[in-house]
Scaffold this motif. Sequence first.
Motif, short mmCIF file in Angstrom:
data_model
loop_
_atom_site.label_atom_id
_atom_site.label_comp_id
_atom_site.label_asym_id
_atom_site.label_seq_id
_atom_site.Cartn_x
_atom_site.Cartn_y
_atom_site.Cartn_z
N SER A 1 -5.68 -5.23 2.03
CA SER A 1 -6.95 -4.56 1.70
C SER A 1 -6.73 -3.45 0.67
O SER A 1 -5.60 -3.05 0.38
N LEU A 2 -7.85 -2.96 0.15
CA LEU A 2 -7.84 -1.96 -0.92
C LEU A 2 -8.65 -0.75 -0.49
O LEU A 2 -9.74 -0.90 0.08
N HIS A 3 -8.15 0.45 -0.75
CA HIS A 3 -8.87 1.66 -0.39
C HIS A 3 -10.14 1.75 -1.22
O HIS A 3 -10.12 1.81 -2.45
N ALA A 4 -11.29 1.74 -0.53
CA ALA A 4 -12.58 1.57 -1.21
C ALA A 4 -12.93 2.77 -2.09
O ALA A 4 -13.24 2.62 -3.28
N ALA A 5 -12.92 3.97 -1.52
CA ALA A 5 -13.32 5.15 -2.28
C ALA A 5 -12.35 5.43 -3.42
O ALA A 5 -12.76 5.84 -4.51
N GLY A 6 -11.07 5.20 -3.17
CA GLY A 6 -10.08 5.41 -4.22
C GLY A 6 -10.30 4.47 -5.40
O GLY A 6 -10.17 4.87 -6.56
N TRP A 7 -10.64 3.22 -5.09
CA TRP A 7 -10.95 2.27 -6.16
C TRP A 7 -12.22 2.68 -6.90
O TRP A 7 -12.26 2.67 -8.13
N ARG A 8 -13.25 3.08 -6.17
CA ARG A 8 -14.52 3.47 -6.78
C ARG A 8 -14.34 4.64 -7.73
O ARG A 8 -14.99 4.71 -8.78
N ASP A 9 -13.46 5.58 -7.40
CA ASP A 9 -13.32 6.81 -8.18
C ASP A 9 -12.48 6.63 -9.45
O ASP A 9 -12.36 7.57 -10.24
N LEU A 10 -11.91 5.46 -9.65
CA LEU A 10 -11.16 5.21 -10.87
C LEU A 10 -12.11 5.10 -12.07
O LEU A 10 -13.28 4.75 -11.93
N ALA A 11 -11.59 5.40 -13.25
CA ALA A 11 -12.36 5.15 -14.47
C ALA A 11 -12.63 3.66 -14.59
O ALA A 11 -11.78 2.84 -14.22
N PRO A 12 -13.81 3.27 -15.10
CA PRO A 12 -14.14 1.84 -15.19
C PRO A 12 -13.09 1.00 -15.90
O PRO A 12 -12.85 -0.14 -15.52
N GLY A 13 -12.45 1.58 -16.91
CA GLY A 13 -11.43 0.84 -17.64
C GLY A 13 -10.22 0.49 -16.80
O GLY A 13 -9.47 -0.43 -17.14
N LEU A 14 -10.00 1.22 -15.72
CA LEU A 14 -8.92 0.92 -14.78
C LEU A 14 -9.46 0.15 -13.58
O LEU A 14 -8.80 -0.74 -13.05
N ARG A 15 -10.65 0.52 -13.14
CA ARG A 15 -11.23 -0.07 -11.93
C ARG A 15 -11.44 -1.58 -12.07
O ARG A 15 -11.11 -2.35 -11.15
N GLU A 16 -11.98 -2.01 -13.21
CA GLU A 16 -12.33 -3.42 -13.37
C GLU A 16 -11.10 -4.33 -13.41
O GLU A 16 -11.04 -5.31 -12.66
N PRO A 17 -10.10 -4.06 -14.26
CA PRO A 17 -8.94 -4.96 -14.25
C PRO A 17 -8.14 -4.90 -12.96
O PRO A 17 -7.54 -5.89 -12.56
N LEU A 18 -8.13 -3.74 -12.30
CA LEU A 18 -7.43 -3.64 -11.02
C LEU A 18 -8.08 -4.58 -10.00
O LEU A 18 -7.38 -5.30 -9.28
N LEU A 19 -9.41 -4.57 -9.95
CA LEU A 19 -10.11 -5.44 -9.00
C LEU A 19 -9.81 -6.91 -9.30
O LEU A 19 -9.52 -7.69 -8.39
N ASP A 20 -9.87 -7.28 -10.57
CA ASP A 20 -9.61 -8.67 -10.95
C ASP A 20 -8.19 -9.09 -10.55
O ASP A 20 -7.98 -10.18 -10.01
N HIS A 21 -7.23 -8.23 -10.84
CA HIS A 21 -5.83 -8.54 -10.52
C HIS A 21 -5.65 -8.70 -9.02
O HIS A 21 -4.96 -9.64 -8.56
N TRP A 22 -6.24 -7.80 -8.25
CA TRP A 22 -6.15 -7.87 -6.79
C TRP A 22 -6.76 -9.17 -6.27
O TRP A 22 -6.17 -9.85 -5.42
N LEU A 23 -7.92 -9.53 -6.78
CA LEU A 23 -8.58 -10.76 -6.33
C LEU A 23 -7.78 -11.99 -6.73
O LEU A 23 -7.57 -12.91 -5.91
N HIS A 24 -7.33 -12.03 -7.98
CA HIS A 24 -6.57 -13.20 -8.43
C HIS A 24 -5.27 -13.34 -7.63
O HIS A 24 -4.83 -14.46 -7.36
N GLY A 25 -4.68 -12.21 -7.25
CA GLY A 25 -3.47 -12.27 -6.44
C GLY A 25 -3.71 -12.87 -5.07
O GLY A 25 -2.78 -13.35 -4.42
N ARG A 26 -4.96 -12.85 -4.63
CA ARG A 26 -5.33 -13.45 -3.34
C ARG A 26 -5.93 -14.83 -3.54
O ARG A 26 -6.51 -15.41 -2.61
#
Length: 425
Positions: A245-270
């Motif tokens: 799992s991924l820490h929700a608030a920590g992910w939300r508080d990232l800058a969009p330029g980091l938040r979006e590719p991080l989410l994609d990478h996490w999902l693709h890894g699963r």
Amino acid sequence: MSHSLTEHLLARLADAPADGLCVAFSGGPDSSALLHALASLPRGRPLRALHVDHGLHPDSARWAEHAVAFCAALDVACTVLRVSVDLDAGLGMEGAAREARYAALAAALQPGEQLLTAHHRDDQVETVLLKLLRGAGPEGLGGMRERRPLGAGTLWRPLLDLPRQALQTYVQSHALTCLDDPANLDPRLARHALRHEILPRLARHWPHVADSITRSATLCRDAADALRTAWVVALDRLHDHATGSLHAAGWRDLAPGLREPLLDHWLHGRGLPAPTSGQRAQILRQIDARDGRVPCIRWPGAELHVWRGRLWALPPAPPFAPDWQACWRGGVLALPDGGSLHLDRTLDAPLTVRLRRGGERLKPAGDPHTRELRDLFQAGALPPWQRLACPLVWEGDALVAVADRWLSDRGRVLLGETLRWVPGR
């Protein structure tokens, strides 16, 4: 021009690892030109071909026969990979076929082997434009990467700097017999519209449109790589390897330029597809849902739950009947959600296993009180997406076990310490 493909390949191979080469061979003009040119070069390394038969067209078996014959004429071994395309995965026919194709190719690669595809500059231009129209960020606008890991080897696209015309000229000059995929002529497909309508119009006004788009793609890839160094650090901080799992608030508080590719990478890894921009906005809104709610955002091929301050990404639940039940004498019992119930011995008398129907209560061993399942699930932090599929073990009319999490005194006697539940998700 007839020699440009060969010269291009010679230059690229000179800088490539000396591992074996494997061509993803559809039998179309592009892959035919690539395979023929490679086979015409001195064989300094192993060369073979893989042809994927998707089984989606009445002529697919004939296409496979053509691929084998074409390769035999070049003295190149060809393996036909027959796949089953899941048309119900919510990815569309093209997307589902691509998923099945690359899964088969990845599984067929030998350690260190390089899988070559015939994607060229025009394919790259179309890909970048499609990504732009779908609202992609720097990673998507960077287009296809020349190299990436695949299975036990590497996916390599050595022709991304070469225009389609170079491959067409090669095919014509060598009089190669090629297959024509009818999908390339389907006007309903977005790529068809770009290739035959949009790009020719752009080229009339901007003759160097292909060069400009590929240049922008290179800059976007560079930007994506620079951002990656930052979000990889954030991922290591936010990701729990034990639960995935991924820490929700920590992910939300990232800058969009980091938040979006991080989410994609996490999902693709699963093994899950990325959401649309609308679904991303919904995830952000649902993170702050009030206590007691367990939001779930769904899109084709995936669902994302917000629970206990974390994001949990899962494949969609398979449909199953809530009134399912089975007679069980121990051993391994397959559950309707894809999970299983295990007991390493045979029971003297059969028990009944069924799913939750409402109103069930259990007095856990060592607990002076009888508990409702809802309270047990909440106190035991059983994920909400596992509760409907949680197996309940009955002896007659008495509930004796809730999976392997809670057993009554009688359940302890019957099932001992060896009962084990493997959830489907």
